[in-house]
Enzyme design. Structure first.
Site, short mmCIF file in Angstrom:
data_model
loop_
_atom_site.label_atom_id
_atom_site.label_comp_id
_atom_site.label_asym_id
_atom_site.label_seq_id
_atom_site.Cartn_x
_atom_site.Cartn_y
_atom_site.Cartn_z
N HIS A 93 67.73 44.80 13.10
CA HIS A 93 66.71 44.71 12.04
C HIS A 93 66.75 43.35 11.34
CE1 HIS A 93 63.95 47.90 11.51
NE2 HIS A 93 63.95 47.84 10.20
N ARG B 269 63.63 41.24 12.19
CA ARG B 269 62.43 41.62 11.44
C ARG B 269 62.53 41.18 9.98
NH1 ARG B 269 58.05 45.45 11.48
NH2 ARG B 269 58.10 46.89 9.72
N HIS C 8 54.48 48.45 5.34
CA HIS C 8 55.09 49.16 4.22
C HIS C 8 54.01 49.72 3.31
CE1 HIS C 8 58.96 46.51 4.62
NE2 HIS C 8 58.87 47.44 5.55
N ARG D 168 59.99 45.60 15.25
CA ARG D 168 61.21 46.38 15.33
C ARG D 168 61.76 46.25 16.76
NH1 ARG D 168 57.36 49.52 12.85
NH2 ARG D 168 57.84 50.09 10.70
N LYS E 54 57.39 53.63 16.26
CA LYS E 54 57.55 54.43 15.04
C LYS E 54 56.25 55.10 14.61
CE LYS E 54 59.40 54.20 10.37
NZ LYS E 54 60.08 53.37 9.38
N TYR F 31 63.45 45.21 1.07
CA TYR F 31 63.65 45.11 2.51
C TYR F 31 64.05 43.69 2.94
CZ TYR F 31 62.56 45.56 7.49
OH TYR F 31 62.63 45.56 8.86
#
Length: 181
Positions: free
Chosen positions: A128, A131, A154, A40, A63, A163
């Site tokens: 993003h 990624r 995830h 990220r 995160k 995603y």
């Protein structure tokens, strides 16, 4: 607001690298870390020279708070070795021109990626995208969604499919193949 997408086209990816490298080595390195390590932007910006000197990249995920070691592939290793030559261990990799040894802002990183994308004719890009591009290309090369799920952190492969845009690719393909009335 539309979600940002991965860069699926290898030629567009090559063009993005060139545009960013022509802008600055810093912008190119930020992009290379993103597409090769799948981090990220919040994990890329705090990186320092010492974090990328070995075989692995030492990352403290913002995160999750988890510390991780991510192997540095050959492509990224070559780019990093050239970039960090002569830099001090404590130096921020993606350094802002404002302030002493501070990274660029997330907003600036977003602007850099968006503007480079516009130059090569890509839309729906943001930080993003890097990624997601990592994930999309990993999946296309391996088809190992479970490993990718783990790499991206995830909890469910369904989220990973959405995603990286492969769910969207599948639906689009079905429309094109089976709805030509």
């Amino acid at each position: 607001m539309k979600r940002v997408m991965p860069i699926r086209d290898k030629e567009k990816l090559r063009q993005m690298k060139k545009v960013l490298k022509d802008q600055s080595e810093r912008n190119y390195i930020m992009f290379m870390i993103g597409i090769n390590a799948g981090l990220r932007i919040s994990d890329i910006l705090p990186l320092r020279v010492r974090d990328v000197k070995g075989e692995d990249m030492n990352v403290l995920e913002q995160k999750t708070g988890n510390e991780r070691e991510i192997p540095i592939n050959d492509s990224l290793k070559r780019a990093l070795q050239k970039y960090i030559r002569g830099k001090k261990d404590n130096e921020v990799l993606i350094k802002s021109r404002e302030g002493m040894n501070q990274p660029i802002s997330r907003d600036m990183a977003y602007k850099i990626i968006r503007e480079a994308g516009e130059q090569v004719g890509l839309v729906r890009l943001g930080t993003h995208t890097m990624r997601k591009t990592f994930g999309y290309n990993y999946y296309q090369n391996t088809k190992n969604i479970e490993a990718l799920r783990t790499m991206l952190g995830h909890s469910d492969v369904r989220y990973t499919r959405i995603y990286i845009g492969i769910e969207e690719d599948f639906i689009r393909e079905q429309y094109m193949k089976h709805t030509n009335l």
